[in-house]
Every structure is written in structure tokens, then in C-alpha cells.
Design a protein around this motif. Structure first.
Motif, PDB file in Angstrom:
ATOM      1  N   GLN A   1       7.884   2.338  20.329  1.00  0.00           N
ATOM      2  CA  GLN A   1       8.203   3.542  20.191  1.00  0.00           C
ATOM      3  C   GLN A   1       6.633   3.261  19.300  1.00  0.00           C
ATOM      4  OE1 GLN A   1      10.644   3.389  18.667  1.00  0.00           O
ATOM      5  NE2 GLN A   1      10.513   5.082  17.668  1.00  0.00           N
ATOM      6  N   VAL A   2       5.364   4.195  18.901  1.00  0.00           N
ATOM      7  CA  VAL A   2       4.282   4.234  18.216  1.00  0.00           C
ATOM      8  C   VAL A   2       4.824   4.809  16.554  1.00  0.00           C
ATOM      9  CG1 VAL A   2       1.639   5.011  18.166  1.00  0.00           C
ATOM     10  CG2 VAL A   2       2.617   3.751  20.260  1.00  0.00           C
ATOM     11  N   GLN A   3       4.368   4.948  15.450  1.00  0.00           N
ATOM     12  CA  GLN A   3       4.191   5.398  14.588  1.00  0.00           C
ATOM     13  C   GLN A   3       3.563   4.441  13.439  1.00  0.00           C
ATOM     14  OE1 GLN A   3       8.907   4.314  13.460  1.00  0.00           O
ATOM     15  NE2 GLN A   3       9.475   6.106  13.984  1.00  0.00           N
ATOM     16  N   LEU A   4       3.271   6.278  13.149  1.00  0.00           N
ATOM     17  CA  LEU A   4       2.003   5.863  12.364  1.00  0.00           C
ATOM     18  C   LEU A   4       1.700   7.108  10.673  1.00  0.00           C
ATOM     19  CD1 LEU A   4      -0.964   7.244  14.465  1.00  0.00           C
ATOM     20  CD2 LEU A   4      -0.015   4.015  13.463  1.00  0.00           C
ATOM     21  N   VAL A   5       2.229   6.551   9.994  1.00  0.00           N
ATOM     22  CA  VAL A   5       2.482   6.542   8.631  1.00  0.00           C
ATOM     23  C   VAL A   5       1.919   6.369   7.657  1.00  0.00           C
ATOM     24  CG1 VAL A   5       4.867   6.748   6.768  1.00  0.00           C
ATOM     25  CG2 VAL A   5       5.525   6.842   9.537  1.00  0.00           C
ATOM     26  N   GLU A   6       1.168   7.875   7.198  1.00  0.00           N
ATOM     27  CA  GLU A   6       0.476   8.153   6.465  1.00  0.00           C
ATOM     28  C   GLU A   6       0.976   7.882   4.007  1.00  0.00           C
ATOM     29  OE1 GLU A   6      -1.305   9.944   9.760  1.00  0.00           O
ATOM     30  OE2 GLU A   6       0.598  10.455   8.645  1.00  0.00           O
ATOM     31  N   SER A   7       0.106   7.418   3.741  1.00  0.00           N
ATOM     32  CA  SER A   7       0.561   7.561   2.566  1.00  0.00           C
ATOM     33  C   SER A   7      -0.929   7.635   1.802  1.00  0.00           C
ATOM     34  CB  SER A   7       1.533   6.439   1.602  1.00  0.00           C
ATOM     35  OG  SER A   7       0.749   5.780   1.744  1.00  0.00           O
ATOM     36  N   GLY A   8      -0.564   8.045   0.537  1.00  0.00           N
ATOM     37  CA  GLY A   8      -1.602   7.649  -0.865  1.00  0.00           C
ATOM     38  C   GLY A   8      -2.312   9.207  -1.044  1.00  0.00           C
ATOM     39  N   GLY A   9      -1.784   9.969  -0.611  1.00  0.00           N
ATOM     40  CA  GLY A   9      -2.782  11.904  -0.620  1.00  0.00           C
ATOM     41  C   GLY A   9      -2.908  12.185  -1.750  1.00  0.00           C
ATOM     42  N   GLY A  10      -2.905  12.834  -2.690  1.00  0.00           N
ATOM     43  CA  GLY A  10      -3.100  13.897  -4.121  1.00  0.00           C
ATOM     44  C   GLY A  10      -3.871  14.710  -4.807  1.00  0.00           C
ATOM     45  N   LEU A  11      -4.797  15.417  -5.138  1.00  0.00           N
ATOM     46  CA  LEU A  11      -5.017  16.050  -6.240  1.00  0.00           C
ATOM     47  C   LEU A  11      -5.820  14.677  -7.265  1.00  0.00           C
ATOM     48  CD1 LEU A  11      -5.899  18.809  -6.495  1.00  0.00           C
ATOM     49  CD2 LEU A  11      -4.048  18.612  -8.794  1.00  0.00           C
ATOM     50  N   VAL A  12      -7.542  15.198  -7.282  1.00  0.00           N
ATOM     51  CA  VAL A  12      -8.184  14.427  -7.633  1.00  0.00           C
ATOM     52  C   VAL A  12      -9.124  15.605  -8.025  1.00  0.00           C
ATOM     53  CG1 VAL A  12      -9.344  13.494  -5.820  1.00  0.00           C
ATOM     54  CG2 VAL A  12      -9.667  12.275  -7.472  1.00  0.00           C
ATOM     55  N   GLN A  13     -10.266  15.719  -9.232  1.00  0.00           N
ATOM     56  CA  GLN A  13     -11.064  15.801  -9.537  1.00  0.00           C
ATOM     57  C   GLN A  13     -12.157  15.522  -8.885  1.00  0.00           C
ATOM     58  OE1 GLN A  13     -11.508  15.791 -14.018  1.00  0.00           O
ATOM     59  NE2 GLN A  13     -10.634  17.388 -13.765  1.00  0.00           N
ATOM     60  N   SER A  14     -12.961  16.408  -8.729  1.00  0.00           N
ATOM     61  CA  SER A  14     -14.859  16.679  -7.786  1.00  0.00           C
ATOM     62  C   SER A  14     -15.501  15.146  -9.015  1.00  0.00           C
ATOM     63  CB  SER A  14     -15.814  17.279  -8.018  1.00  0.00           C
ATOM     64  OG  SER A  14     -16.642  17.344  -6.945  1.00  0.00           O
ATOM     65  N   GLY A  15     -15.860  14.128  -7.786  1.00  0.00           N
ATOM     66  CA  GLY A  15     -16.822  13.564  -8.106  1.00  0.00           C
ATOM     67  C   GLY A  15     -15.600  11.902  -8.542  1.00  0.00           C
ATOM     68  N   GLY A  16     -14.516  12.031  -8.007  1.00  0.00           N
ATOM     69  CA  GLY A  16     -12.858  10.791  -8.325  1.00  0.00           C
ATOM     70  C   GLY A  16     -12.980   9.789  -6.846  1.00  0.00           C
ATOM     71  N   SER A  17     -11.609   9.262  -7.082  1.00  0.00           N
ATOM     72  CA  SER A  17     -12.035   8.947  -6.377  1.00  0.00           C
ATOM     73  C   SER A  17     -10.460   8.817  -5.472  1.00  0.00           C
ATOM     74  CB  SER A  17     -12.125   7.022  -6.090  1.00  0.00           C
ATOM     75  OG  SER A  17     -13.124   6.774  -6.370  1.00  0.00           O
ATOM     76  N   LEU A  18      -9.550   8.733  -3.968  1.00  0.00           N
ATOM     77  CA  LEU A  18      -8.820   8.728  -4.118  1.00  0.00           C
ATOM     78  C   LEU A  18      -8.757   7.532  -2.701  1.00  0.00           C
ATOM     79  CD1 LEU A  18      -7.145  11.802  -3.559  1.00  0.00           C
ATOM     80  CD2 LEU A  18      -5.849   9.889  -4.862  1.00  0.00           C
ATOM     81  N   ARG A  19      -7.254   6.257  -2.574  1.00  0.00           N
ATOM     82  CA  ARG A  19      -7.301   5.894  -1.002  1.00  0.00           C
ATOM     83  C   ARG A  19      -6.321   6.330  -0.010  1.00  0.00           C
ATOM     84  NH1 ARG A  19      -8.768   0.482  -0.493  1.00  0.00           N
ATOM     85  NH2 ARG A  19      -8.220  -1.178   1.359  1.00  0.00           N
ATOM     86  N   VAL A  20      -6.262   6.616   0.900  1.00  0.00           N
ATOM     87  CA  VAL A  20      -5.435   6.847   1.580  1.00  0.00           C
ATOM     88  C   VAL A  20      -4.871   5.545   2.454  1.00  0.00           C
ATOM     89  CG1 VAL A  20      -4.740   9.282   1.606  1.00  0.00           C
ATOM     90  CG2 VAL A  20      -6.193   8.390   3.067  1.00  0.00           C
ATOM     91  N   SER A  21      -3.515   4.995   3.251  1.00  0.00           N
ATOM     92  CA  SER A  21      -3.218   4.296   4.014  1.00  0.00           C
ATOM     93  C   SER A  21      -2.242   4.835   4.783  1.00  0.00           C
ATOM     94  CB  SER A  21      -2.213   3.010   2.943  1.00  0.00           C
ATOM     95  OG  SER A  21      -3.240   2.751   2.206  1.00  0.00           O
ATOM     96  N   CYS A  22      -2.580   4.069   5.987  1.00  0.00           N
ATOM     97  CA  CYS A  22      -1.287   4.821   7.405  1.00  0.00           C
ATOM     98  C   CYS A  22      -1.123   3.033   7.842  1.00  0.00           C
ATOM     99  CB  CYS A  22      -2.330   5.018   7.942  1.00  0.00           C
ATOM    100  SG  CYS A  22      -1.758   5.089   9.933  1.00  0.00           S
ATOM    101  N   ALA A  23       0.387   2.981   7.789  1.00  0.00           N
ATOM    102  CA  ALA A  23       1.166   1.802   7.783  1.00  0.00           C
ATOM    103  C   ALA A  23       1.436   1.927   9.913  1.00  0.00           C
ATOM    104  CB  ALA A  23       2.946   1.702   7.214  1.00  0.00           C
ATOM    105  N   ALA A  24       1.295   1.300  11.093  1.00  0.00           N
ATOM    106  CA  ALA A  24       1.956   1.330  11.897  1.00  0.00           C
ATOM    107  C   ALA A  24       2.223   0.540  12.638  1.00  0.00           C
ATOM    108  CB  ALA A  24      -0.065   1.143  12.894  1.00  0.00           C
ATOM    109  N   SER A  25       3.283   0.813  13.722  1.00  0.00           N
ATOM    110  CA  SER A  25       4.211   0.399  14.190  1.00  0.00           C
ATOM    111  C   SER A  25       4.195   0.431  15.693  1.00  0.00           C
ATOM    112  CB  SER A  25       5.496  -0.261  13.662  1.00  0.00           C
ATOM    113  OG  SER A  25       5.836   1.257  13.660  1.00  0.00           O
TER     114      SER A  25
END
Length: 116
Positions: free
Chosen positions: A1-25
Motif C-alpha cells: 500500500q502507499v506509504q508516505l512518511v515525513e521527517s525533518g520538521g522542527g523549531l527555527v528562528q525567522s531567517g533560518g533554514s530547515l529541510r523536510v523529507s518524505c520517504a515513499a513506498s
């Protein structure tokens, strides 16, 4: 079955950077478009970015264009969203999504919080 699993969120200050990812199967990842959506408290879910395959053409919401970059790895079956120059208005739950045979699939979401 289709599965999508996100990761990588969090708390960051304004002007900062984050990367979120999704593993699919559960489906042929390399042949479908993948999208990132987000939903802020009290607001409707909105499309942030889409990347197609083959070809990897992309589209972005006007509010994130020039700050966010969507990418995919068709070997690892992952799609990522690099978010730079984050603003408090980017605070939301970010969801990975795809459509297969007319049905929309969602991951569980990952929280991104940007403090001012």
C-alpha cells in the motif's frame, strides 16, 4: 500500500533554514508527481510545491518562490523541501502528497515552527 512518511520538521528562528523529507513506498515512485502541502492553524491546507517525474519540472506557490526548493531522489524514493529564509507565516504542518489512480495520499505531516 502507499506509504508516505515525513521527517525533518522542527523549531527555527525567522531567517533560518530547515529541510523536510518524505520517504515513499508502495508505488512506482519515479513515474509520479510529488507535492508538499502545508496547513497552518485555522487555515486551509495549501499547495506549496510540486515536482514531476520524469523531467523533474517544478512549481511553487508564490509565497515561497525563491525561498523553497523541492527535489526528489528516484533511487531512494524520497522527496525533500529545502526551506530558506523562513518566516513566521511559514509555521504549519507540512504534508507530503501524491495522487494514484485518482486517489490522494497523504503522509502524517511534520511540524515546522518559525519563531520571530
Amino acid at each position: 500500500q502507499v506509504q508516505l512518511v515525513e521527517s525533518g520538521g522542527g523549531l527555527v528562528q525567522s531567517g533560518g533554514s530547515l529541510r523536510v523529507s518524505c520517504a515513499a513506498s508502495g508505488f512506482t515512485f519515479s513515474s509520479v508527481a510529488m507535492s508538499w502541502y502545508r496547513q497552518a492553524p485555522g487555515k486551509e491546507r495549501e499547495l506549496v510545491a510540486t515536482i514531476r517525474s520524469p523531467g523533474a519540472s517544478t512549481n511553487y506557490a508564490a509565497s515561497v518562490k525563491g525561498r523553497f526548493t523541492i527535489s526528489r531522489d528516484n533511487v531512494k524514493n524520497t522527496v525533500s523541501l529545502q526551506m530558506n529564509n523562513l518566516k513566521p507565516d511559514d509555521t504549519a504542518i507540512y504534508y507530503c502528497s501524491t495522487v494514484r489512480y485518482g486517489q490522494v495520499y497523504w503522509g502524517q505531516g511534520t511540524q515546522v515552527t518559525v519563531s520571530s
